[in-house]
Scaffold this motif. Sequence first.
Motif, PDB file in Angstrom:
ATOM      1  N   GLN A 177      38.684  45.638  38.467  1.00  0.00           N
ATOM      2  CA  GLN A 177      38.860  46.744  39.603  1.00  0.00           C
ATOM      3  C   GLN A 177      37.762  46.475  40.538  1.00  0.00           C
ATOM      4  O   GLN A 177      37.981  46.710  41.903  1.00  0.00           O
ATOM      5  N   LYS A 178      36.649  46.353  40.099  1.00  0.00           N
ATOM      6  CA  LYS A 178      35.421  46.043  41.089  1.00  0.00           C
ATOM      7  C   LYS A 178      35.724  44.832  41.915  1.00  0.00           C
ATOM      8  O   LYS A 178      35.631  44.809  43.172  1.00  0.00           O
ATOM      9  N   ASN A 179      36.307  43.873  41.366  1.00  0.00           N
ATOM     10  CA  ASN A 179      36.506  42.312  42.103  1.00  0.00           C
ATOM     11  C   ASN A 179      37.455  42.703  42.991  1.00  0.00           C
ATOM     12  O   ASN A 179      37.512  42.215  44.187  1.00  0.00           O
ATOM     13  N   ALA A 180      38.592  43.585  42.796  1.00  0.00           N
ATOM     14  CA  ALA A 180      39.479  43.663  43.861  1.00  0.00           C
ATOM     15  C   ALA A 180      38.979  44.706  44.922  1.00  0.00           C
ATOM     16  O   ALA A 180      39.236  44.458  46.135  1.00  0.00           O
ATOM     17  N   VAL A 181      37.848  45.587  44.540  1.00  0.00           N
ATOM     18  CA  VAL A 181      37.639  46.552  45.653  1.00  0.00           C
ATOM     19  C   VAL A 181      36.562  45.670  46.527  1.00  0.00           C
ATOM     20  O   VAL A 181      36.765  45.606  47.737  1.00  0.00           O
ATOM     21  N   LEU A 190      43.916  41.230  55.603  1.00  0.00           N
ATOM     22  CA  LEU A 190      44.985  41.743  54.377  1.00  0.00           C
ATOM     23  C   LEU A 190      44.257  41.365  53.150  1.00  0.00           C
ATOM     24  O   LEU A 190      43.687  40.439  52.820  1.00  0.00           O
ATOM     25  N   TYR A 191      44.694  42.348  52.138  1.00  0.00           N
ATOM     26  CA  TYR A 191      44.328  42.228  50.823  1.00  0.00           C
ATOM     27  C   TYR A 191      45.333  42.835  50.001  1.00  0.00           C
ATOM     28  O   TYR A 191      45.544  44.037  50.325  1.00  0.00           O
ATOM     29  N   LEU A 192      45.706  42.070  48.798  1.00  0.00           N
ATOM     30  CA  LEU A 192      46.925  42.817  47.935  1.00  0.00           C
ATOM     31  C   LEU A 192      46.477  42.898  46.530  1.00  0.00           C
ATOM     32  O   LEU A 192      45.866  42.051  45.947  1.00  0.00           O
ATOM     33  N   ILE A 193      46.696  44.190  46.268  1.00  0.00           N
ATOM     34  CA  ILE A 193      46.052  44.459  44.614  1.00  0.00           C
ATOM     35  C   ILE A 193      47.226  44.741  43.713  1.00  0.00           C
ATOM     36  O   ILE A 193      48.018  45.786  43.914  1.00  0.00           O
ATOM     37  N   HIS A 194      47.452  43.761  42.928  1.00  0.00           N
ATOM     38  CA  HIS A 194      48.715  43.829  42.013  1.00  0.00           C
ATOM     39  C   HIS A 194      48.204  44.739  40.832  1.00  0.00           C
ATOM     40  O   HIS A 194      47.178  44.333  39.945  1.00  0.00           O
ATOM     41  N   GLY A 195      48.846  45.795  40.632  1.00  0.00           N
ATOM     42  CA  GLY A 195      48.534  46.930  39.572  1.00  0.00           C
ATOM     43  C   GLY A 195      49.385  47.093  38.590  1.00  0.00           C
ATOM     44  O   GLY A 195      50.348  47.911  38.780  1.00  0.00           O
ATOM     45  N   PRO A 196      49.518  46.348  37.366  1.00  0.00           N
ATOM     46  CA  PRO A 196      50.505  46.411  36.362  1.00  0.00           C
ATOM     47  C   PRO A 196      50.342  47.903  36.039  1.00  0.00           C
ATOM     48  O   PRO A 196      49.561  48.605  36.169  1.00  0.00           O
ATOM     49  N   PRO A 197      51.334  48.333  35.003  1.00  0.00           N
ATOM     50  CA  PRO A 197      51.514  49.922  34.670  1.00  0.00           C
ATOM     51  C   PRO A 197      50.070  50.021  33.751  1.00  0.00           C
ATOM     52  O   PRO A 197      49.868  49.390  33.106  1.00  0.00           O
ATOM     53  N   GLY A 198      49.483  51.127  34.175  1.00  0.00           N
ATOM     54  CA  GLY A 198      48.403  51.967  33.556  1.00  0.00           C
ATOM     55  C   GLY A 198      47.082  51.325  33.853  1.00  0.00           C
ATOM     56  O   GLY A 198      45.992  51.589  33.304  1.00  0.00           O
ATOM     57  N   THR A 204      41.771  52.521  41.907  1.00  0.00           N
ATOM     58  CA  THR A 204      41.035  51.186  42.713  1.00  0.00           C
ATOM     59  C   THR A 204      41.196  51.339  44.010  1.00  0.00           C
ATOM     60  O   THR A 204      39.959  51.371  44.822  1.00  0.00           O
ATOM     61  N   ILE A 205      42.302  51.617  44.657  1.00  0.00           N
ATOM     62  CA  ILE A 205      42.178  51.778  46.225  1.00  0.00           C
ATOM     63  C   ILE A 205      41.724  53.178  46.555  1.00  0.00           C
ATOM     64  O   ILE A 205      41.182  53.103  47.800  1.00  0.00           O
ATOM     65  N   THR A 206      41.286  54.215  45.851  1.00  0.00           N
ATOM     66  CA  THR A 206      40.603  55.189  46.194  1.00  0.00           C
ATOM     67  C   THR A 206      39.092  54.861  46.599  1.00  0.00           C
ATOM     68  O   THR A 206      38.516  55.303  47.439  1.00  0.00           O
ATOM     69  N   GLU A 207      38.464  53.888  45.412  1.00  0.00           N
ATOM     70  CA  GLU A 207      37.240  53.420  45.691  1.00  0.00           C
ATOM     71  C   GLU A 207      37.332  52.669  46.972  1.00  0.00           C
ATOM     72  O   GLU A 207      36.273  52.714  47.924  1.00  0.00           O
ATOM     73  N   VAL A 208      38.230  51.953  47.197  1.00  0.00           N
ATOM     74  CA  VAL A 208      38.320  51.163  48.547  1.00  0.00           C
ATOM     75  C   VAL A 208      38.257  51.851  49.820  1.00  0.00           C
ATOM     76  O   VAL A 208      37.291  51.509  50.768  1.00  0.00           O
ATOM     77  N   ILE A 209      39.151  53.218  49.697  1.00  0.00           N
ATOM     78  CA  ILE A 209      39.164  54.083  50.884  1.00  0.00           C
ATOM     79  C   ILE A 209      37.675  54.294  51.074  1.00  0.00           C
ATOM     80  O   ILE A 209      37.127  54.782  52.274  1.00  0.00           O
ATOM     81  N   VAL A 210      37.067  55.028  49.931  1.00  0.00           N
ATOM     82  CA  VAL A 210      35.625  55.638  50.112  1.00  0.00           C
ATOM     83  C   VAL A 210      34.763  54.606  50.869  1.00  0.00           C
ATOM     84  O   VAL A 210      33.781  55.215  51.620  1.00  0.00           O
ATOM     85  N   GLN A 211      34.655  53.417  50.269  1.00  0.00           N
ATOM     86  CA  GLN A 211      33.750  52.451  50.720  1.00  0.00           C
ATOM     87  C   GLN A 211      34.052  51.996  52.330  1.00  0.00           C
ATOM     88  O   GLN A 211      33.146  52.185  53.042  1.00  0.00           O
ATOM     89  N   GLU A 212      35.267  52.438  52.293  1.00  0.00           N
ATOM     90  CA  GLU A 212      35.782  51.853  54.005  1.00  0.00           C
ATOM     91  C   GLU A 212      35.103  53.200  54.901  1.00  0.00           C
ATOM     92  O   GLU A 212      34.679  52.942  56.047  1.00  0.00           O
ATOM     93  N   CYS A 213      35.501  54.291  54.293  1.00  0.00           N
ATOM     94  CA  CYS A 213      34.708  55.658  54.931  1.00  0.00           C
ATOM     95  C   CYS A 213      33.200  55.423  55.246  1.00  0.00           C
ATOM     96  O   CYS A 213      32.579  55.762  56.257  1.00  0.00           O
ATOM     97  N   MET A 214      32.489  54.891  54.184  1.00  0.00           N
ATOM     98  CA  MET A 214      30.959  54.737  54.480  1.00  0.00           C
ATOM     99  C   MET A 214      30.698  53.554  55.360  1.00  0.00           C
ATOM    100  O   MET A 214      29.753  53.713  55.902  1.00  0.00           O
TER     101      MET A 214
END
Length: 637
Positions: A177-181, A190-198, A204-214
């Motif tokens: 997850q950290k690597n994806a962020v 462009l970046y694509l995060i492949h998230g299988p079930p569970g 993970t994308i919430t962390e991305v959003i927060v980091q972009e806001c910062m």
Amino acid sequence: MNIKEYYVDKFIKLIEKERKYEMDFHRKEIEKLGDKREDVGRAILNLKGRKLREELGSVIVRYGRKKPFKRLEISVGDVVLVSKGNPLHSDLFGNVVEIGKNFIDIAFDEEIPKWAYKDVRIDLYVNDITFKRMKKALNKFREIDNRLIGIILGIDESRMGKEVKIGFFDKSLNESQKNAVINALRAMDLYLIHGPPGTGKTRTITEVIVQECMRKNKVLATADSNIAADNILSNLSKYKNINVVRIGHPTRISKNLIEHSLFYMVEKHEKYKAIKKIKEDMIGLMDERDKHKKPTPRWRRGMSDDEIVIFSKLNKDIRGIPRDILKSMAKWIKTNEKIKKLREKMKKIEDEIIKETIRKADVVVATNSMAGCDFLEEFEFDVCVIDEGSQSMEPSALIPIVKSKKLIMAGDHKQLPPTVLSEDEELKKTLFERLIKTYPNFSSILEIQYRMNEKIMKFPNKAFYDNKLKAHKSVESHTIFDLIDVEVDEEDKFIINEEPIVFIDVKGKEKRDKDSTSYYNEEEAKVVAKLVGIFKKYNIPVSVITPYDAQVKLISNLCDGEVNTVDGFQGKEDEVIIISFVRTKKFGFLEDLRRLNVAITRAKRKLIIVGCKELLSQDETYRELIKSAKLTEFMGY
């Protein structure tokens, strides 16, 4: 024709085709089934309405009856058609707010006619606004010239920026997850995060959003469904230093999150006091206006508003209209003009509040469709983040994309694609799947899953994810016995045991539903109902899923609890999942292995597969699935 023109024209034709199919589907079904449409869950008959309240710009009407609803495919947020007589002659649409056993609350944008309160029916119908927004986005796509557009068209390469070092806000993220962020932040286009079930893709994308806001970037975060958009909002709401605004009809937003909705924030704004005062003045003027004669065609006799006002000053009968009525109509017109001016003033203040609220937001959260609403017309964003990317038709994903120059998308193309009634293969191919195949170096997979017992995970991991998934230690060996604090009866131990995955071979018969193209299997339904009863006896949460609507209906009549189609249950989970595969002669829906993947990855602690071993064993993938399960005999039906 250049590549961009070809792309736009192709998708405009495809969505027009899909729109026609969807409208035809509802129209034909209404014509064919009539009152029997209630039996398939897409209509409710014999309803009486009463106005409940006015709320956030909507009129809420509760429709109910003494007799409980049998089965319902209508859910909160759906667009419905309210009618009396022939539904296809009505144009009264509303949004579903709440559903009970024998009532349904509908939100309308304005007061509804008197006929709509007595002996009406409600039908699930097509949401035409989404198609219009897709078309609008495609036309905007045609005009834009930036690198992201070139990447989508396959004529530009994505770029990766310099290394970044960050402090993570979510301290419990795993390494994948950290690597994806980090890579999502480094990516310039462009970046694509492949998230299988569970695997926690929304986290993970919430962390991305927060980091972009910062980084002081303005973010537009969307998903295909309201539930998924609310999941993003729920995660972001924990960060008090980030200003989040949720765009969407208030009735489609979770009540727990309503304080973040645009409508709520508008009503709480300091300037809204002026709107309240205007509304009070308007009510007074409306009462005054209604004391006078309304200039209907019967009384106008071809005269315009200006002519009525001028002639009323002559103090005599005109065109056979008595002078008193003429004067009364003139007063009605003058008072109505005052109301119009107040309404315009109110709209202007409201627009100012809306623009100010969105301008101050760090993140705007919406569905893909709502990203195309008028409120966001003049706004551009630094980053667009899309969840559920593999469930969005490509033109739907474009609605938020055309408002930004950078795209981060999360999804799982190994699960079900978007529902496409026209069955057009081009529309079923999502932008997420296309981009992840074209730009594999600008993607990563989340590897740790937090849902399934390791044995349940084993088969889908091998069949769909190249054995890249690992079960987190908190779930790898959990079983239903973690939920039971009583002794299990001897006769129940065949199913209440530590085996995480079980197959029950049922010698049933598939049958075609006479009112639809769906299938059901009575023998399987009886087994499933018995199993549900056993799990409920021990208070173990259990859900039933099946590929067929007719089987959902049959099982729902035999037992209580969550019973849904595989498609309808995508994105959900439960401690125990029972799957009824139905078919005994042909595979039908079962041939789509993505549907199989969704079905078997919903379970946390126990997965029970009920089906025809003889048929399923004819397919290599299903044969391997059966091998991975413990074969259990159940003679209790």
